[in-house]
Motif scaffolding. Structure first.
Motif, short mmCIF file in Angstrom:
data_model
loop_
_atom_site.label_atom_id
_atom_site.label_comp_id
_atom_site.label_asym_id
_atom_site.label_seq_id
_atom_site.Cartn_x
_atom_site.Cartn_y
_atom_site.Cartn_z
N TYR A 371 0.70 -1.19 0.15
CA TYR A 371 -0.13 -0.01 0.08
C TYR A 371 0.69 1.18 -0.14
O TYR A 371 0.74 2.11 -0.83
N VAL A 372 1.98 1.36 0.72
CA VAL A 372 2.93 2.56 0.86
C VAL A 372 3.34 2.69 -0.57
O VAL A 372 3.37 3.95 -0.99
N HIS A 373 4.00 1.44 -1.23
CA HIS A 373 4.41 1.54 -2.34
C HIS A 373 3.47 2.08 -3.62
O HIS A 373 3.75 3.10 -4.28
N ASP A 374 2.44 1.55 -3.82
CA ASP A 374 1.51 1.45 -4.78
C ASP A 374 0.73 2.84 -4.80
O ASP A 374 0.42 3.63 -5.72
N ARG A 375 0.47 3.34 -3.63
CA ARG A 375 -0.37 4.50 -3.19
C ARG A 375 0.73 5.66 -3.71
O ARG A 375 0.20 6.69 -4.04
N THR A 376 1.86 5.60 -3.30
CA THR A 376 2.83 6.67 -3.80
C THR A 376 2.79 6.80 -5.20
O THR A 376 2.88 8.02 -5.69
N LEU A 377 3.09 5.75 -5.77
CA LEU A 377 3.13 5.98 -7.23
C LEU A 377 1.63 6.33 -7.94
O LEU A 377 1.81 6.90 -8.98
N PHE A 378 0.81 5.65 -7.44
CA PHE A 378 -0.54 6.14 -7.99
C PHE A 378 -0.61 7.41 -7.98
O PHE A 378 -1.06 8.09 -9.05
N LEU A 379 -0.57 8.17 -7.02
CA LEU A 379 -0.48 9.66 -6.55
C LEU A 379 0.67 10.55 -7.51
O LEU A 379 0.18 11.26 -8.21
N ALA A 380 1.96 9.98 -7.60
CA ALA A 380 2.82 10.60 -8.28
C ALA A 380 2.81 10.62 -9.46
O ALA A 380 3.04 11.75 -10.14
N ASN A 381 2.15 9.51 -10.11
CA ASN A 381 1.86 9.45 -11.71
C ASN A 381 0.80 10.33 -11.93
O ASN A 381 0.48 10.63 -13.32
N ARG A 382 -0.03 10.98 -11.00
CA ARG A 382 -1.07 12.05 -11.18
C ARG A 382 -0.62 13.33 -10.77
O ARG A 382 -1.65 14.23 -10.74
#
Length: 655
Positions: A371-382
């Motif tokens: 969750y830490v990893h994927d939510r970071t990249l989900f938001l960073a890529n937006r």
């Protein structure tokens, strides 16, 4: 963990102004504590049952002293944790964790097979019964606490079952709280004489002794804040670190492994028991493994899975860890041993029993790091930036249901920021933030923009009154950096830090906030977390690491015109290092230089260790003749003078 030989103790602390005493919990803080207590099942007793399960004995008062009578560990001052209900000045979830970590003693994990010594250091020592003797896993941070824990075990278990030899010691990973106490269990002579196996993951030796040496000064200073070493224990002070009670203050030692487990893992038979090792390097530590003992259906998760969300980047500083890889290692554990393991234990906290519960623990921990990893990249890529990520992210669903995933040590907030840093660096992509003014320069401009110090102070105090402590801290920090002697500003900023610390669920966050407040008030206590590295630890530091660390102290501004080659010869270790100096840069090279050296310095590695341990300095050695210098002695003296020692007491919360 703190393990740097350069992280010196701070026997004398900087005096600060006489400002207002520490605040009580505000109405906003009390409301925040109540809201969290309302939505979490704090009355769930399962963890408390597990923390007490199998308890056989304890050290009276949790008091451990060294041979010199110095106190190394003392839990008597933490009697306040006996209260079940959290005071308003402690996050109720952190209070629960602190009370669990406060349980201390010797515990039987698998009847007649596995025991743990818990609550006598930040880490946990595990003792496993083999065919003919004992196998020790992670002998704590300090030799004194490890020795006391072993004595407790011997007096309790060996007294009934008979004395048995130690057959092996396992270091699970390269942080010193998992190997530093080994000298309290076995001696080097005993290891050689009795052929005791010292088993560690691949890469252990280099990582264990060198991880923090280069940046040890700054890491050590920040660690005093992170672990609350400059705070008195109490409901308005240090209560816990989240990962364990606190750091012990004894002697950190070291022993070289006799064998290492390869990157692909391995099955090893240790004193008649099969151990199945899985590599976990690059998760919580650069060099780490976990293992399973099929005969006992016991899984040791070392520090990969503990009863908290761990740090992706620690507050003291370290290289950023890989949350994605971390989650995959836990998933590999789940696939390999889930459903088979009937107990999971770690080198922090208490065990989990039951095949279903072990699988649930692994699955939830895996989910938290993913969750830490994927939510970071989900938001960073937006388009979300480092300081926007966490505020846009609610805690993971699993964190509301499983206390073992909560932010008691590492946090979702800092974990996401660290993951952003891992992929994108410290910069958020906005050119206004690419090269901002240093804090002391920008602070003066903010004060002027606010219309003067009085107006900025008033705005900060208004934010405090409204319970907006993060904004208050941001405003008042500008004023303190513009006017460090402004007592009212320091006092107000300390008040904001008080409330942020009281509300923090992370023990590390709480400690840092409250230590910052204490610094602003001039109320730091003498550091109670200053470990001494033994000669065994210092002598294990690679010689090149010492010279690389020395190069970081080179005064490039003053030495820009210096040019030369200084050849060091170490006859006892049969090593040589040439230090090339030119253009304001110092570059050590291992071996003998091809060029004619400016000066040749002959010094034993043992004498170099004396320098590292602070037992002597180069000028004294030169006077005594312990160093032989051939060639341009004046050039060597000029070069040596360009390595000023940094003040380990540098300011953190003021300019």
């Amino acid at each position: 963990m703190k393990q740097a030989w350069m992280a010196m103790a701070l026997p004398v602390l900087l005096a600060g102004p006489d400002v207002r005493a520490q605040d009580a919990a505000s109405a906003a803080t009390r409301a925040a504590q109540a809201e969290l207590a309302e939505r979490l099942p704090l009355d769930d007793q399962e963890d408390f049952k597990n923390a007490e399960r199998g308890k056989l004995a304890e050290i009276a008062g949790g008091l451990i002293t060294g041979k010199d009578g110095q106190i190394v560990w003392d839990r008597r001052a933490y009697a306040f944790l006996n209260a079940q209900k959290a005071p308003d000045t402690v996050n109720p979830s952190l209070w629960r964790q602190a009370r669990l970590n406060a349980v201390h003693g010797l515990f039987e994990v698998v009847p007649g097979k596995i025991w743990q010594v818990r609550g006598y250091d930040i880490s946990v020592m595990t003792i496993i019964r083999g065919k003919s003797g004992w196998i020790i896993v992670d002998p704590l941070l300090s030799e004194e606490t490890a020795a006391a824990g072993w004595t407790l075990f011997a007096d309790t278990v060996e007294a009934k079952s008979g004395k048995r030899p130690i057959k092996a010691v396992i270091f699970s990973h390269s942080h010193s709280d998992h190997f530093g106490g080994v000298g309290g269990i076995v001696s080097k002579e005993q290891v050689a004489r009795e052929k005791i196996r010292i088993i560690a993951p691949h890469g252990f030796s280099e990582e264990a002794t060198a991880e923090n040496v280069l940046a040890g000064g700054a890491m050590g200073r920040r660690a005093l804040y992170m672990f609350g070493a400059i705070l008195a224990p109490g409901p308005t002070g240090q209560v816990d670190t989240g990962l364990g009670p606190k750091l012990s203050t004894g002697t950190i030692g070291y022993m070289e492994p006799t064998e290492t487990v390869p990157p692909k893992g391995a099955k090893l038979t240790i004193d008649g028991l099969v151990f199945d090792f899985l590599d976990a390097g690059g998760t919580e530590a650069p060099s780490e493994f976990v293992f399973y003992i099929p005969a006992y259906k016991a899984l040791h998760t070392t520090e990969v899975v503990t009863h908290n969300l761990h740090n992706i980047l620690t507050l003291r500083g370290a290289q950023v860890r890989d949350a994605l890889h971390w989650s995959k290692v836990i998933d590999a554990m789940l696939l390999k041993w889930g459903g088979s393991a009937e107990v999971a234990m770690a080198s922090h906290h208490w065990p989990t029993w039951g095949a279903g519960e072990v699988s649930r623990l692994l699955a939830n921990q895996r989910g938290a790091y993913r969750y830490v990893h994927d939510r970071t990249l989900f938001l960073a890529n937006r388009g979300a930036t480092l300081h926007e990520l966490a505020d846009q992210t609610a805690e993971a669903p699993v964190q509301a249901a499983d206390f073992s995933t909560r932010s008691y040590y590492g946090t979702l907030n800092h974990g996401m920021k660290a993951t952003y840093q891992r992929y994108f660096g410290w910069w958020d992509g906005n050119p206004a933030n690419f090269n901002p003014l240093p804090p002391e320069q920008s602070a003066l401009k903010y004060v002027a923009l606010a219309g003067g110090a009085a107006k900025l102070l008033a705005a900060g105090e208004e934010a405090i009154a409204s319970g907006d402590y993060r904004w208050a801290a941001e405003l008042l920090n500008k004023l303190v950096f513009a006017e460090p002697a402004n007592v009212a500003a320091r006092s107000a900023l300390a008040s904001a830090y008080d409330q942020l610390g009281y509300q923090a669920e992370s023990g590390a966050w709480r400690n840092y906030y409250l230590a910052a407040a204490a610094s602003l008030r001039g109320a730091e206590i003498a550091a109670s977390s200053s470990n001494g590295q033994s000669r065994s630890f210092v002598s294990a530091i690679p010689t090149m690491v010492f010279f690389d660390a020395l190069a970081t102290r080179f005064d490039a501004a003053s030495g820009a015109g210096l040019k030369g080659v200084f050849q060091f010869l170490l006859p006892d270790s049969k090593e040589a290092v040439a230090v090339v100096v030119e253009g304001g840069v110092e570059f050590p090279r291992y071996g003998v230089t091809d060029a004619a050296p400016t000066a040749t310095i002959t010094i034993t590695r043992r004498t170099l260790d004396d320098v590292m341990m602070g037992q002597t300095q180069f000028p004294a050695l030169m006077q005594s003749g312990a160093i032989r210098i051939e060639g341009d002695r004046a050039a060597f003296l000029s070069w040596f003078a360009l390595h000023p020692r940094a003040d380990p007491r540098f300011n953190i919360v003021v300019p």
